[in-house]
Design a protein around this motif. Structure first.
Motif, mmCIF file in Angstrom:
data_model
loop_
_atom_site.group_PDB
_atom_site.id
_atom_site.type_symbol
_atom_site.label_atom_id
_atom_site.label_comp_id
_atom_site.label_asym_id
_atom_site.label_seq_id
_atom_site.Cartn_x
_atom_site.Cartn_y
_atom_site.Cartn_z
ATOM 1 N N LEU A 165 -0.994 29.566 -19.423
ATOM 2 C CA LEU A 165 -0.636 29.540 -20.853
ATOM 3 C C LEU A 165 -1.913 29.855 -21.623
ATOM 4 O O LEU A 165 -2.873 29.090 -21.557
ATOM 5 C CB LEU A 165 -0.108 28.161 -21.259
ATOM 6 C CG LEU A 165 1.173 27.682 -20.562
ATOM 7 C CD1 LEU A 165 1.478 26.232 -20.951
ATOM 8 C CD2 LEU A 165 2.345 28.591 -20.907
ATOM 9 N N VAL A 166 -1.931 30.976 -22.322
ATOM 10 C CA VAL A 166 -3.125 31.344 -23.072
ATOM 11 C C VAL A 166 -3.118 30.590 -24.401
ATOM 12 O O VAL A 166 -2.167 30.692 -25.180
ATOM 13 C CB VAL A 166 -3.179 32.869 -23.323
ATOM 14 C CG1 VAL A 166 -4.435 33.227 -24.124
ATOM 15 C CG2 VAL A 166 -3.163 33.614 -21.992
ATOM 16 N N VAL A 167 -4.186 29.789 -24.611
ATOM 17 C CA VAL A 167 -4.262 28.944 -25.801
ATOM 18 C C VAL A 167 -5.367 29.454 -26.718
ATOM 19 O O VAL A 167 -6.484 29.731 -26.266
ATOM 20 C CB VAL A 167 -4.542 27.475 -25.396
ATOM 21 C CG1 VAL A 167 -4.751 26.604 -26.641
ATOM 22 C CG2 VAL A 167 -3.401 26.927 -24.551
ATOM 23 N N VAL A 209 -0.187 27.997 -28.187
ATOM 24 C CA VAL A 209 0.001 28.873 -27.036
ATOM 25 C C VAL A 209 0.308 30.256 -27.605
ATOM 26 O O VAL A 209 1.270 30.414 -28.360
ATOM 27 C CB VAL A 209 1.181 28.415 -26.146
ATOM 28 C CG1 VAL A 209 1.376 29.387 -24.985
ATOM 29 C CG2 VAL A 209 0.956 26.999 -25.632
ATOM 30 N N THR A 210 -0.522 31.232 -27.274
ATOM 31 C CA THR A 210 -0.299 32.569 -27.848
ATOM 32 C C THR A 210 0.478 33.467 -26.898
ATOM 33 O O THR A 210 1.195 34.360 -27.325
ATOM 34 C CB THR A 210 -1.633 33.244 -28.218
ATOM 35 O OG1 THR A 210 -2.479 33.213 -27.066
ATOM 36 C CG2 THR A 210 -2.309 32.512 -29.362
ATOM 37 N N SER A 211 0.339 33.230 -25.569
ATOM 38 C CA SER A 211 1.164 34.008 -24.647
ATOM 39 C C SER A 211 1.289 33.288 -23.315
ATOM 40 O O SER A 211 0.507 32.398 -22.981
ATOM 41 C CB SER A 211 0.598 35.421 -24.450
ATOM 42 O OG SER A 211 -0.704 35.339 -23.926
ATOM 43 N N VAL A 212 2.310 33.677 -22.578
ATOM 44 C CA VAL A 212 2.614 33.074 -21.281
ATOM 45 C C VAL A 212 2.408 34.173 -20.231
ATOM 46 O O VAL A 212 3.061 35.213 -20.294
ATOM 47 C CB VAL A 212 4.075 32.580 -21.257
ATOM 48 C CG1 VAL A 212 4.428 31.997 -19.898
ATOM 49 C CG2 VAL A 212 4.314 31.549 -22.368
ATOM 50 N N VAL A 213 1.476 33.934 -19.293
ATOM 51 C CA VAL A 213 1.184 34.942 -18.274
ATOM 52 C C VAL A 213 1.890 34.550 -16.980
ATOM 53 O O VAL A 213 1.775 33.406 -16.522
ATOM 54 C CB VAL A 213 -0.340 35.052 -18.023
ATOM 55 C CG1 VAL A 213 -0.638 36.146 -16.990
ATOM 56 C CG2 VAL A 213 -1.081 35.307 -19.328
ATOM 57 N N LEU A 214 2.630 35.486 -16.407
ATOM 58 C CA LEU A 214 3.390 35.199 -15.188
ATOM 59 C C LEU A 214 2.554 35.461 -13.936
ATOM 60 O O LEU A 214 1.495 36.093 -13.991
ATOM 61 C CB LEU A 214 4.662 36.051 -15.156
ATOM 62 C CG LEU A 214 5.590 35.905 -16.367
ATOM 63 C CD1 LEU A 214 6.893 36.655 -16.131
ATOM 64 C CD2 LEU A 214 5.876 34.440 -16.670
ATOM 65 N N ASP A 215 3.076 35.001 -12.777
ATOM 66 C CA ASP A 215 2.377 35.163 -11.499
ATOM 67 C C ASP A 215 2.040 36.632 -11.227
ATOM 68 O O ASP A 215 1.021 36.937 -10.621
ATOM 69 C CB ASP A 215 3.239 34.626 -10.344
ATOM 70 C CG ASP A 215 3.358 33.100 -10.387
ATOM 71 O OD1 ASP A 215 2.465 32.454 -10.985
ATOM 72 O OD2 ASP A 215 4.326 32.556 -9.816
ATOM 73 N N SER A 223 5.938 36.475 -24.523
ATOM 74 C CA SER A 223 5.494 35.762 -25.719
ATOM 75 C C SER A 223 6.644 35.011 -26.368
ATOM 76 O O SER A 223 7.774 35.506 -26.410
ATOM 77 C CB SER A 223 4.916 36.737 -26.743
ATOM 78 O OG SER A 223 3.769 37.331 -26.196
ATOM 79 N N GLY A 224 6.345 33.816 -26.839
ATOM 80 C CA GLY A 224 7.342 33.027 -27.542
ATOM 81 C C GLY A 224 6.694 32.284 -28.693
ATOM 82 O O GLY A 224 5.534 31.888 -28.594
ATOM 83 N N THR A 269 1.680 21.112 -16.596
ATOM 84 C CA THR A 269 1.633 21.946 -17.797
ATOM 85 C C THR A 269 0.202 22.040 -18.328
ATOM 86 O O THR A 269 -0.272 23.121 -18.692
ATOM 87 C CB THR A 269 2.575 21.380 -18.880
ATOM 88 O OG1 THR A 269 3.896 21.309 -18.344
ATOM 89 C CG2 THR A 269 2.591 22.258 -20.122
ATOM 90 N N ALA A 270 -0.500 20.898 -18.352
ATOM 91 C CA ALA A 270 -1.889 20.899 -18.841
ATOM 92 C C ALA A 270 -2.738 21.869 -18.015
ATOM 93 O O ALA A 270 -3.578 22.600 -18.552
ATOM 94 C CB ALA A 270 -2.473 19.487 -18.770
ATOM 95 N N ARG A 271 -2.488 21.872 -16.703
ATOM 96 C CA ARG A 271 -3.312 22.703 -15.821
ATOM 97 C C ARG A 271 -2.992 24.196 -15.921
ATOM 98 O O ARG A 271 -3.750 25.013 -15.405
ATOM 99 C CB ARG A 271 -3.166 22.216 -14.373
ATOM 100 C CG ARG A 271 -3.827 20.858 -14.187
ATOM 101 C CD ARG A 271 -3.732 20.355 -12.774
ATOM 102 N NE ARG A 271 -4.432 19.082 -12.661
ATOM 103 C CZ ARG A 271 -4.682 18.458 -11.514
ATOM 104 N NH1 ARG A 271 -4.283 19.018 -10.381
ATOM 105 N NH2 ARG A 271 -5.320 17.318 -11.496
ATOM 106 N N LEU A 272 -1.898 24.536 -16.576
ATOM 107 C CA LEU A 272 -1.603 25.959 -16.819
ATOM 108 C C LEU A 272 -2.381 26.487 -18.019
ATOM 109 O O LEU A 272 -2.521 27.694 -18.197
ATOM 110 C CB LEU A 272 -0.097 26.152 -17.088
ATOM 111 C CG LEU A 272 0.886 25.940 -15.936
ATOM 112 C CD1 LEU A 272 2.318 25.978 -16.451
ATOM 113 C CD2 LEU A 272 0.680 26.987 -14.842
ATOM 114 N N ARG A 273 -2.894 25.560 -18.853
ATOM 115 C CA ARG A 273 -3.507 25.962 -20.126
ATOM 116 C C ARG A 273 -4.894 26.568 -19.932
ATOM 117 O O ARG A 273 -5.702 26.039 -19.182
ATOM 118 C CB ARG A 273 -3.605 24.748 -21.062
ATOM 119 C CG ARG A 273 -2.265 24.327 -21.616
ATOM 120 C CD ARG A 273 -2.333 22.992 -22.313
ATOM 121 N NE ARG A 273 -3.354 22.931 -23.360
ATOM 122 C CZ ARG A 273 -3.436 21.940 -24.234
ATOM 123 N NH1 ARG A 273 -2.564 20.939 -24.187
ATOM 124 N NH2 ARG A 273 -4.387 21.942 -25.146
ATOM 125 N N SER A 274 -5.149 27.657 -20.661
ATOM 126 C CA SER A 274 -6.441 28.339 -20.547
ATOM 127 C C SER A 274 -7.578 27.499 -21.129
ATOM 128 O O SER A 274 -8.732 27.722 -20.817
ATOM 129 C CB SER A 274 -6.381 29.694 -21.254
ATOM 130 O OG SER A 274 -6.108 29.498 -22.635
#
Lengths: 87, 459
Positions: free
Chosen positions: B230-232, B237-243, B249-250, B262-267
């Motif tokens: 999750l790009v913060v 959150v500005t964008s969601v990057v997939l595998d 974007s949402g 979820t926290a660990r996905l954050r940039s």
């Protein structure tokens, strides 16, 4: 259909979709909907949200109480619906 | 650009997606695996169909019921209760230190059983039932209150206290040794007051219903679309990057991945963030398909061999001194079930199973087979000898792989965020770590968070 019948039927249509098990054939327009039907606060909010979705009518939170009875709905929503149709 | 991107096509993500799509939001659900359902999914192996996690649907309500969590859920999702196809249990049993009480749906049987086995506790139990009518508000955070301390205001016999607590620990406690009073109230009602049912065709019946409601409401689901990052930026959150590196974007992101996950996905957060919040409670579970019918009659049996439940990650790989035994064929079926399966659940040590799985695959498989066999023998005092023709099982490592839950923690982190809010203005949590549990609870979690944080207003 008169304006007031139109408002009543659109409200009953919404309630029928939210709570399909309720019997809506004998709703007294002068009595609070919550006193005759098994509606909770979440259902009530859904009526407001369905009004926005289906009829583009915004009901601010301060005015929720005005939708308590079908007669209240007619009085409050009638002019709003009229305004939207003539806009 | 979507209005809402939802991480995870489990029960909570799908329910949230239905609410949001129904009210005109452009919604995309991202699911890492090919099959939806998350913790409660389904699969086929060697020609046998399995539910990955389904014990019982708690919060049972008979068709026609309007009240209670299941009635509320159906109205919120515009789903007919009958379409869940729930068949009620006959009865279930709690055995602690050799003594048993039975219960069924509604409080009548358990109340009679308390009167039979603990006559001096009748008034206290009645007061406990009355106190449990005060439901906490699902989206309001409150400090932890000890249920072990609170229950003594109602009951005094330690054996009865343990009997009431054992099923509630097994069906929802993410904390060791104790559980929060708000959770006690929710679980007490869902297990005792409302009780158990099972969908006729297993969890797939519920999931199919949710997926079709979601799609007919205009929602989009992408499978094999795991979220890598999750790009913060500037508190959002500005964008969601997939595998696979692609970007979605949402305006709002709703994550059912878990608090720590979820926290660990954050940039803007380290990869080992919130290690102290990983759930300590993990399970090993086996499903035994029987070759000949069993005479074992309860739908669910919760047991503890000693006088007090040791609710913590065991020192040994699996704790065989307590467990849950499910017999789905004992429900009140409208048509006779095709097969008899016994499902057995025990507490397990995640570090052992995940460590062994990473270092030595053959040793992992051998140890798993050994503990599954020991588990089967350990429940014979309850079930009698079982004539088994096929066995399927999972360890905490399996749970970690299929659900992404760190620690293999079925009930997630001990730290729940009931509001669903995070420190980012457009990132919210739903599902297990929001604090509602069970199949109905998971769906209500998605509904409550979508209502409170995205649709605006409703709790």
């Amino acid at each position: 259909m008169s304006e007031s019948e139109k408002v009543k039927s659109l409200i009953l249509e919404i309630i029928g979709d939210i709570a399909p098990d309720e019997d809506l054939s004998a709703v007294d327009p002068a009595v609070r909907l919550r006193d005759q039907l098994d509606l909770d606060s979440m259902d009530f909010l859904d009526i407001v949200m369905e009004l926005r979705k289906r009829h583009q009518i915004e009901v601010p939170e301060a005015d929720y109480m005005r939708l308590a009875t079908l007669d209240g709905c007619v009085e409050y929503l009638g002019p709003k619906l009229q305004a939207r149709l003539s806009a | 650009m979507f209005d809402v991107v939802i991480i995870g096509a489990g029960l909570s993500g799908l329910a949230a997606g239905i609410r949001l799509a129904h009210f005109g939001q452009k919604v995309c659900i991202l699911e890492r695996h090919t099959v939806w359902g998350g913790l409660n999914s389904f699969y086929k192996k060697d020609g046998h169909h399995f539910d990955s996690g389904l014990h019982a649907v708690t919060n049972y309500a008979a068709p026609g019921s309007k009240r209670g969590p299941l009635g509320t859920l159906c109205r919120q999702l515009r789903i007919k209760l009958e379409d869940f196809g729930l068949e009620p249990q006959t009865f279930s049993r709690i055995t602690v230190n050799g003594a048993s009480i039975d219960f069924s749906n509604g409080l009548d049987l358990v109340t009679a059983e308390v009167a039979r086995a603990f006559p001096s506790e009748v008034d206290g139990f009645a007061r406990l039932c009355a106190a449990s009518l005060e439901y906490p508000i699902a989206t309001i955070d409150r400090p932890f209150a000890s249920s072990r301390a609170r229950i003594r205001e109602f009951l005094s016999d330690p054996l009865l206290i343990e009997m009431i607590l054992v099923p509630l620990f097994f069906y929802g406690a993410a904390t060791e040794d104790d559980l929060d009073w708000d959770l006690f109230v929710v679980l007490f009602n869902s297990v005792f007051r409302e009780g158990f049912g099972r969908p006729r065709r297993g969890i797939k019946q519920i999931l199919d219903l949710l997926v079709s409601r979601f799609e007919e409401s205009g929602g989009e689901m992408r499978r094999r679309a795991g979220v890598a990052r999750l790009v913060v930026d500037e508190g959002r959150v500005t964008s969601v990057v997939l595998d696979d590196g692609s970007v979605v974007s949402g305006r709002t992101v709703l994550s059912s991945a878990g608090l720590v996950e979820t926290a660990r996905l954050r940039s803007d957060r380290p990869a080992d963030d919130l290690a102290e919040s990983i759930g300590p409670v993990a399970f090993m579970e086996s499903q035994h398909i029987l070759a000949s019918p069993s005479t074992f009659t309860p739908c669910v049996t919760f047991y503890c061999n000693g006088p007090s439940l040791r609710w913590r990650s065991p020192v040994e790989p699996v704790d065989l001194t307590s467990g849950v035994i499910c017999a789905p064929h004992n429900y009140q079926h409208s048509t006779a079930p095709e097969r008899q399966t016994i499902r057995i659940t025990h507490l397990a040590n995640d570090a052992y199973w995940t460590g062994l799985g990473a270092s030595d695959e053959a040793q992992y498989a051998a140890s798993k087979a050994d503990w599954v066999a020991r588990s089967r023998v350990s429940v014979e005092p309850y079930t009698g000898k079982l004539d088994v023709k096929y066995t399927e099982s999972f360890t905490p490592r399996t749970v970690r792989y299929y659900t992404g839950h760190l620690g293999g923690a079925i009930y997630g982190s001990p730290h729940k965020v009931k509001s669903g809010k995070t420190d980012l203005s457009n990132l919210f949590l739903c599902g297990t770590d929001q604090g509602l549990l069970g199949i109905v609870g998971a769906m209500l979690s998605g509904v409550a968070i979508a209502n409170a944080n995205i649709l605006g207003g409703a709790r």
